[in-house]
Design an enzyme around this catalytic site. Structure first.
Site, short mmCIF file in Angstrom:
data_model
loop_
_atom_site.label_atom_id
_atom_site.label_comp_id
_atom_site.label_asym_id
_atom_site.label_seq_id
_atom_site.Cartn_x
_atom_site.Cartn_y
_atom_site.Cartn_z
N GLY A 12 39.94 44.69 56.45
CA GLY A 12 39.33 45.10 55.23
C GLY A 12 40.01 44.69 54.15
CB ALA A 42 47.40 31.79 42.32
N GLY A 43 44.62 33.06 42.21
CA GLY A 43 43.98 34.39 42.26
C GLY A 43 44.00 35.31 43.51
CG ASP A 92 36.73 42.63 57.79
OD1 ASP A 92 37.83 42.02 57.78
OD2 ASP A 92 36.14 42.93 56.89
CE LYS A 140 48.16 32.49 48.68
NZ LYS A 140 46.78 32.23 49.00
NE ARG A 160 37.46 31.66 47.53
CZ ARG A 160 38.06 32.99 47.64
NH1 ARG A 160 37.72 33.53 48.76
NH2 ARG A 160 38.75 33.46 46.63
CE LYS A 219 37.95 37.96 53.25
NZ LYS A 219 37.52 37.02 52.06
CG ASP A 227 41.19 31.60 47.70
OD1 ASP A 227 41.89 31.80 46.89
OD2 ASP A 227 40.50 30.55 47.43
P1 GDP Z 1 44.84 35.18 47.88
O1 GDP Z 1 44.72 33.79 46.98
O2 GDP Z 1 45.54 34.37 49.30
O3 GDP Z 1 45.53 36.34 47.45
O4 GDP Z 1 43.49 35.41 48.52
P2 GDP Z 1 42.34 36.04 47.50
O5 GDP Z 1 42.53 37.30 46.98
O6 GDP Z 1 41.74 34.85 46.70
O7 GDP Z 1 41.11 36.01 48.44
C1 GDP Z 1 40.93 37.01 49.79
C2 GDP Z 1 39.92 38.08 49.53
O8 GDP Z 1 39.54 38.43 50.63
C3 GDP Z 1 40.27 39.02 48.35
O9 GDP Z 1 38.82 39.31 47.83
C4 GDP Z 1 40.58 40.16 49.37
O10 GDP Z 1 40.35 41.44 48.64
C5 GDP Z 1 39.71 40.04 50.60
N1 GDP Z 1 40.54 40.30 51.66
C6 GDP Z 1 41.76 40.38 52.04
N2 GDP Z 1 42.00 40.83 53.36
C7 GDP Z 1 40.81 41.22 53.54
C8 GDP Z 1 40.42 41.69 54.93
O11 GDP Z 1 40.89 41.84 55.91
N3 GDP Z 1 38.93 41.90 55.01
C9 GDP Z 1 38.07 41.60 54.16
N4 GDP Z 1 36.92 41.77 54.42
N5 GDP Z 1 38.42 41.16 52.72
C10 GDP Z 1 39.86 40.65 52.77
P1 IMO Z 2 45.58 31.08 45.75
O1 IMO Z 2 46.96 31.16 45.28
C1 IMO Z 2 42.42 28.06 46.66
C2 IMO Z 2 42.75 24.15 44.79
C3 IMO Z 2 41.69 23.86 43.84
C4 IMO Z 2 41.53 22.21 44.05
C5 IMO Z 2 43.28 22.14 44.18
C6 IMO Z 2 43.82 21.30 42.96
O2 IMO Z 2 44.46 31.90 45.13
O3 IMO Z 2 45.28 30.92 47.37
P2 IMO Z 2 44.71 22.53 40.59
O4 IMO Z 2 44.01 23.56 39.84
O5 IMO Z 2 45.78 23.36 41.52
O6 IMO Z 2 45.14 21.34 40.39
O7 IMO Z 2 43.54 22.19 41.90
O8 IMO Z 2 43.81 22.95 44.65
N1 IMO Z 2 43.48 25.24 44.52
C7 IMO Z 2 43.27 26.65 45.35
N2 IMO Z 2 42.39 26.78 45.97
N3 IMO Z 2 43.49 29.14 46.36
C8 IMO Z 2 44.21 28.52 45.41
O9 IMO Z 2 45.18 29.53 44.91
C9 IMO Z 2 44.21 27.50 44.92
N4 IMO Z 2 44.90 26.91 43.75
C10 IMO Z 2 44.35 25.68 43.62
O10 IMO Z 2 40.45 24.45 44.20
O11 IMO Z 2 40.86 22.06 45.19
MG MG Z 3 43.03 33.24 45.64
#
Ligand code: GDP
Ligand code: IMO
Ligand code: MG
Length: 428
Positions: free
Chosen positions: A420, A51-52, A341, A28, A313, A339, A25
């Site tokens: 942002g 992943a999300g 900001d 990426k 988180r 992030k 998170d």
């Molecule tokens: P990922 O799994 O690494 O792709 O990250 P996620 O999408 O799960 O979580 C990152 C969150 O932070 C998402 O809601 C993004 O829209 C948000 N985000 C990414 N970059 C920035 C930033 O520079 N500032 C803010 N405020 N939010 C961000």
């Molecule tokens: P992205 O790509 C954050 C964490 C889970 C748990 C551990 C094992 O969005 O960064 P799993 O379901 O993979 O067996 O869970 O890994 N986890 C993540 N935490 N971002 C993710 O993906 C994750 N994918 C798995 O919360 O602690």
């Molecule tokens: Mg994520």
């Protein structure tokens, strides 16, 4: 105007990698979306819909699970590599969701080597977590661990198997029987139901499935620019993360080679995405975690709730010990900080610069020690919102100093700073 990165490099035939260097998170998806403007193919190499990856471009705000984050760049081909584990229903839902907002999903290709995640994997994931009791990992419950378990045990089912209904039926029957035996209380579909739904999905996906090794190598040989998208984070790596509180795949840059069938010589740049503070979802060591109102402020200001599960988180200071460890694991050539900001108006900000155990300096390997103490370096914060800043030089002085300190501690150049959620919100 297009976003200019320092890459792709000039070496034709090499692929660049973007990986998260914390616990996932890091942002990426948002960074891949940005870089993808300069590439022809974006490829996922591991993980599944645990992943999300969230992306915001203008009014479009989407969360991707398995489809690569280049999707909002119409010219980019999207490749789901052989090291991934894919839920058929999850993938079809995601493709439908994308098609509904006008995205051309014929650009999505899936490696024949990718493994399938079935409902019995998700059931096993839940059942395993229950059995662990207070030592539960806090998985996403998507069946990722059991699916990779089947792959290693050589009982997994791949996309290639979908083209052979008879042997597929037999494999499903055997796997389902084993799961029934180990989880008699779980409600699982019958073998026939599972076969029918799998074959129906296979029909819809047939046009997307390719010989994954041939596909990617041909693209590279043709001079196409390939960007590889990591999932999860380096500290969740199955081999080098905070085991057993990890995911079940190699999330580090080396996983891109094994997950896509590329040799190390095919890799060019490796860009590490790093949040300006730390978060972790699920259980396990987190040395820089803040258990007070400062952690709550980070969670509220950063919207730190899981994209997949909605769980809050855990939040804490930037951890330079973990950061340096991840720099080594990945061989990073550049950093993208996200992030920043979120730290505006935080008051004093900390960076963890050292770990100590019973009076001795220790490294990241000691992260789970009950005797661990952290050394925190404190910084003056800044009050100004920075979402409109487009140049690192124009950041408030305190923010500039903070970024420079991260760069110094990790000894990797910062290529950009995200300020942002929106694609345009970045400082270079
Ligand atoms: P990922 O799994 O690494 O792709 O990250 P996620 O999408 O799960 O979580 C990152 C969150 O932070 C998402 O809601 C993004 O829209 C948000 N985000 C990414 N970059 C920035 C930033 O520079 N500032 C803010 N405020 N939010 C961000
Ligand atoms: P992205 O790509 C954050 C964490 C889970 C748990 C551990 C094992 O969005 O960064 P799993 O379901 O993979 O067996 O869970 O890994 N986890 C993540 N935490 N971002 C993710 O993906 C994750 N994918 C798995 O919360 O602690
Ligand atoms: Mg994520």
């Amino acid at each position: 105007m297009r976003f200019q990165t320092n890459g792709p490099h000039d070496d034709v035939g090499k692929a660049d990698i973007i990986v998260g260097i914390q616990w996932g998170d890091e942002g990426k998806g948002r960074i891949v979306d940005l870089y993808a403007q300069e590439y022809d193919v974006v490829a996922r190499f591991g993980g599944g819909d645990n992943a999300g990856h969230q992306i915001k471009v203008g009014e479009t705000d989407i969360a991707l699970r398995i489809v690569p984050s280049g999707v909002l760049n119409p010219h980019v081909a999207l490749f789901i590599g052989g090291g991934t584990v894919v839920s058929l229903t999850g993938l079809l839902d995601e493709l439908d969701r994308l098609a509904a907002i006008g995205i051309d999903i014929s650009r999505v290709k899936i490696s024949d080597r990718a493994h399938l995640v079935f409902p019995y994997h998700a059931a096993a994931d839940r059942s395993n977590e229950r059995a662990r009791g207070s030592r539960a990992i806090g998985t996403t419950g998507r069946g990722i661990g059991p699916a990779y378990g089947d792959k290693v045990a050589r009982t997994g089912i791949t996309f290639a198997d979908l083209a052979h209904p008879e042997s597929l039926a037999e494999k499903l029957r055997v796997n389902l029987a084993a799961r029934h035996a180990s989880m008699p209380d779980e409600a699982l579909p019958s073998a026939q139901e599972l076969l029918d739904s799998t074959l129906a999905a296979a029909q819809r996906l047939a046009a997307h499935v390719v010989d994954g090794v041939d596909y990617l190598h041909r693209r590279l040989e043709a001079g196409d620019r390939v960007l590889i998208e990591g999932a999860q984070g380096s500290l969740l790596d199955i081999g080098f993360g905070t085991y057993p509180y990890v995911t079940s795949s190699h999330t580090i840059a080396g996983g891109a080679c094994t997950g896509l069938g590329l040799g190390p010589t095919a890799i060019g740049r490796v860009i590490g995405v790093v949040k300006a503070y730390c978060t972790r979802v699920g259980a396990g060591p987190f040395p820089s975690e803040l258990h007070d109102e400062r952690g709550e402020r980070l969670r509220a200001a950063g919207g730190e709730f899981g994209t997949v599960t909605g769980r809050p988180r855990r939040c804490g200071w930037f951890d330079a010990v973990a950061g340096r460890y991840a720099v080594r694991l990945n061989g990073l050539t550049a950093l993208a900080i996200t992030k920043l900001d979120v730290l505006s108006g935080m008051g004093r900000i900390g960076i963890v610069t050292g770990y100590r155990e019973r009076g001795r300096d220790v490294g990241f390997a000691a992260a789970g020690s009950p005797d661990l103490e952290v050394v925190v370096e404190e910084f003056e914060g800044w009050k100004e919102p920075i979402g409109d800043v487009r140049s690192i030089a124009d950041l408030p002085e305190a923010a500039r100093r903070y970024v420079a300190r991260i760069e110094e501690l990790l000894a990797v150049p910062v290529e950009l700073v995200s300020v942002g959620r929106e694609r345009s919100q970045l400082a270079r």
